[in-house]
Design an enzyme around this catalytic site. Structure first.
Site, short mmCIF file in Angstrom:
data_model
loop_
_atom_site.label_atom_id
_atom_site.label_comp_id
_atom_site.label_asym_id
_atom_site.label_seq_id
_atom_site.Cartn_x
_atom_site.Cartn_y
_atom_site.Cartn_z
N SER A 65 0.80 -1.22 0.00
CA SER A 65 0.00 0.00 0.00
C SER A 65 0.84 1.28 0.00
O SER A 65 1.65 1.48 -0.89
CB SER A 65 -0.93 -0.08 1.21
N ASN A 373 -8.22 9.13 6.48
CA ASN A 373 -7.13 9.08 5.50
C ASN A 373 -7.60 8.76 4.08
O ASN A 373 -6.79 8.63 3.17
CB ASN A 373 -6.07 8.07 5.95
P1 NG1 Z 1 -2.53 2.26 12.30
O1 NG1 Z 1 -1.07 2.13 12.01
O2 NG1 Z 1 -3.12 1.13 13.12
O3 NG1 Z 1 -2.87 3.61 12.82
C1 NG1 Z 1 -3.05 2.85 9.71
C2 NG1 Z 1 -4.13 3.89 9.52
C3 NG1 Z 1 -5.46 3.15 9.45
C4 NG1 Z 1 -5.48 2.06 8.39
C5 NG1 Z 1 -4.25 1.16 8.54
C6 NG1 Z 1 -4.10 0.16 7.41
C7 NG1 Z 1 -4.32 6.14 10.47
C8 NG1 Z 1 -4.31 6.96 11.70
N1 NG1 Z 1 -4.17 4.82 10.64
O4 NG1 Z 1 -3.31 2.14 10.90
O5 NG1 Z 1 -6.48 4.09 9.23
O6 NG1 Z 1 -5.59 2.60 7.11
O7 NG1 Z 1 -3.05 1.94 8.61
O8 NG1 Z 1 -3.43 0.63 6.31
O9 NG1 Z 1 -4.47 6.68 9.37
ZN ZN Z 2 -3.67 1.20 0.26
#
Ligand code: NG1
Ligand code: ZN
Length: 545
Positions: A65, A373
């Site tokens: 990603s 996001n």
């Molecule tokens: P984590 O690292 O658990 O905060 C991040 C994003 C999630 C989600 C995941 C998966 C933020 C604050 N957190 O998670 O929304 O997209 O990555 O890719 O944006």
């Molecule tokens: Zn992605």
């Protein structure tokens, strides 16, 4: 059994480095690409078991990603295009961490626990992003599937949501669409063209959209799709992968976190721009105003735009369907207030991670879910879709109602209901803006975001932080939540929470308040509290100003 002999032989070609342990997290396995060959092989094995168990096709996507180009990762896709269940996430971790000589034992343990009939056929769809490591890693997945006698279809380079779409098409016997890349473009473009017919007198300027492809797969797929859109959308593509590095100074995550435009994009005043992430399952919009100020239109603004539009159509169609918006604690407080107080729609808050939002959205007739996001989509329940289709056929429906129902039907076809999809979301947003005659500035003016700040704190063990109330309150370590509460009271319109990240070894801190200075200062004070009360390591957090 000959079946397992092949697994045993092939697993030697994809050996596990001794002592390496990895966790199937919120977004599957994700780490430096050099550590993933054995994981890929084993996820090929697990996908084959899952396929036998569910008697359906399962997907395996090789991508990391928005992570740096050097990383990679893998995610399993369940029959309806959903993420796999928690129990199977556990099996994934169990299989991934088995030392070389106990792999067969663990494999047999899962077969036994799940009572899997190994004589069932298996079918696995595989896709990959544009990372240099993806080709060899997806080969390891193919090896895993074939060593258990499963059938594979390698879609090669596809976006994550395109693979989810293929899996869903296959398991619904084509009801969701045709499981080909062409079928995907046709389904979405037809719906988009139908919707934009309702927007009269659109100028070329209004049809123009600047797209940052993050130097990834989304850029390639956007190029492929362009002819299908017959100039109703005129995409100006930057960061198309021809020279820059994947996700480097560009892409949805960079734009959202840095709150600034990506490199390599030539933005005119007020022009609509958007950024995809590295596997095109997230999107954010933005523009610059006449003073050169950057304005971000994130997942919350997208959810507001789409839910407002759908609610209006439901009223026009006189359909009594319940619409809800699902958010996480990261949703801007202004968006929640606007949705609840002005739009009067139900708002729910879930834990971070798409699977939580997806499940919550399934509870409603129409569930709009977006992470701030930019990852999100809309789910229409079977009953809601049936009501809409029946109304379409009803000869007594007047013209105004008919128009609204037709718009609803095309919108359903345009939305990728299996998972957040940057291309599909972009087309929905473009269609809604066109139909309502709105510019990016009009959209932005729906409500004003509260200034906010996100920070990271490194601690020796982030598991010491335990949360409740959809991650909005910390129950441990002792005293942390009380300290946060006291700090929040010092600022106006303030809110703050902390949670351990599910994808990085850090604790995330979020704060919002009436001014940027206050948000920054609150975020800093809360970071210090985390550092002191939750075992911070390295230098103490420094103030932002
Ligand atoms: P984590 O690292 O658990 O905060 C991040 C994003 C999630 C989600 C995941 C998966 C933020 C604050 N957190 O998670 O929304 O997209 O990555 O890719 O944006
Ligand atoms: Zn992605």
């Amino acid at each position: 059994m000959a079946q397992f002999e092949k697994v045993s032989q092939k697993s030697k070609v994809h050996p596990k480095p001794e002592g390496l342990t990895l966790q199937y997290g919120t977004a599957g396995f994700r780490t430096h690409a050099t550590h993933l060959d054995h994981i890929m092989f084993r996820m090929g094995l697990l996908a084959t078991l899952r396929s036998k168990k569910t008697k359906s096709t399962i997907g395996v996507m090789v991508t990391a990603s928005h992570n740096p180009e050097e990383d990679n990762g893998v995610k399993l896709i369940d029959p309806m295009g959903e993420m796999v269940t928690v129990v199977w996430e556990g099996y994934a971790t169990q299989l991934a961490n088995a030392e070389q000589d106990s792999l067969l034992k663990e494999l047999k343990d899962i077969i036994k626990k799940e009572d899997i009939d190994m004589s069932e056929p298996a079918s696995v769809y595989i896709g990959k992003d544009t990372r240099p490591s993806s080709a060899i890693l997806s080969q390891a997945v193919l090896d895993g599937v074939s060593s258990l006698g499963g059938k594979t279809h390698d879609y090669g380079l596809v976006t994550t949501p395109q693979l989810h779409y293929m899996v869903c098409c296959c398991n619904t016997n084509g009801c969701y669409g045709s499981p080909t890349i062409e079928g995907y473009y046709q389904k979405l473009s037809q719906a988009f063209l139908q919707l934009t017919q309702n927007a009269l007198n659109r100028t070329d300027d209004q049809k123009r959209l600047l797209v940052d492809g993050a130097n990834g797969i989304g850029a390639l797929k956007m190029r492929e799709m362009e002819p299908f859109l017959r100039s109703e959308l005129q995409v100006v593509l930057s960061n198309d992968g021809s020279s820059g590095k994947l996700n480097h100074m560009c892409g949805a995550d960079y734009v959202k976190v840095q709150q600034k435009a990506p490199q390599g994009m030539n933005m005119g005043v007020g022009e609509r721009c958007c950024s995809f992430d590295g596997d095109a399952d997230r999107i954010v919009y933005y523009y610059t105003d006449s003073k050169g100020c950057f304005h971000l239109l994130d997942g919350d603004k997208i959810a507001t735009l789409i839910s407002t539009y759908l609610k209006e159509l439901l009223t026009q169609a006189e359909l009594n369907l319940q619409i809800a918006v699902v958010q996480t604690a990261y949703a801007n407080g202004s968006s929640t207030r606007y949705l609840e107080d002005v739009m009067k729609v139900t708002v729910c808050c879930t834990k971070t991670g798409v699977k939580h939002l997806h499940h919550a959205a399934q509870e409603f007739d129409i569930g709009v879910y977006f992470e701030a996001n930019g990852h999100g989509t809309v789910l229409f329940s079977k009953a809601a879709q049936k009501q809409i289709q029946e109304l379409m056929k009803d000869p007594n429906t007047n013209d105004e109602r008919k128009r609204a129902v037709k718009l609803l039907e095309s919108t359903i076809n345009l939305i990728n209901q299996t998972v957040g999809d940057a291309i599909s979301d972009m087309l929905v947003i473009e269609a809604v803006l066109a139909i309502r005659g709105m510019s990016a500035q009009d959209w932005d003016a729906i409500y004003t975001d509260l200034p906010n700040r996100q920070l990271k704190v490194t601690v020796s063990d982030r598991r010491v932080i335990d949360t409740t109330d959809a991650e909005r309150r910390a129950v441990s370590p002792e005293g942390l939540q009380d300290t946060i509460d006291t700090l929040v009271k010092k600022y106006k319109s303030a809110r703050s929470f902390v949670r351990p990240s599910g994808t990085e070894d850090v604790v995330r801190v979020y704060a919002e308040a009436d001014t940027q200075e206050s948000a920054d200062s609150l975020a800093h004070e809360v970071s210090l509290a985390v550092y002191r009360l939750a075992g911070g390591i390295g230098d103490e957090p420094k103030p932002l100003h």
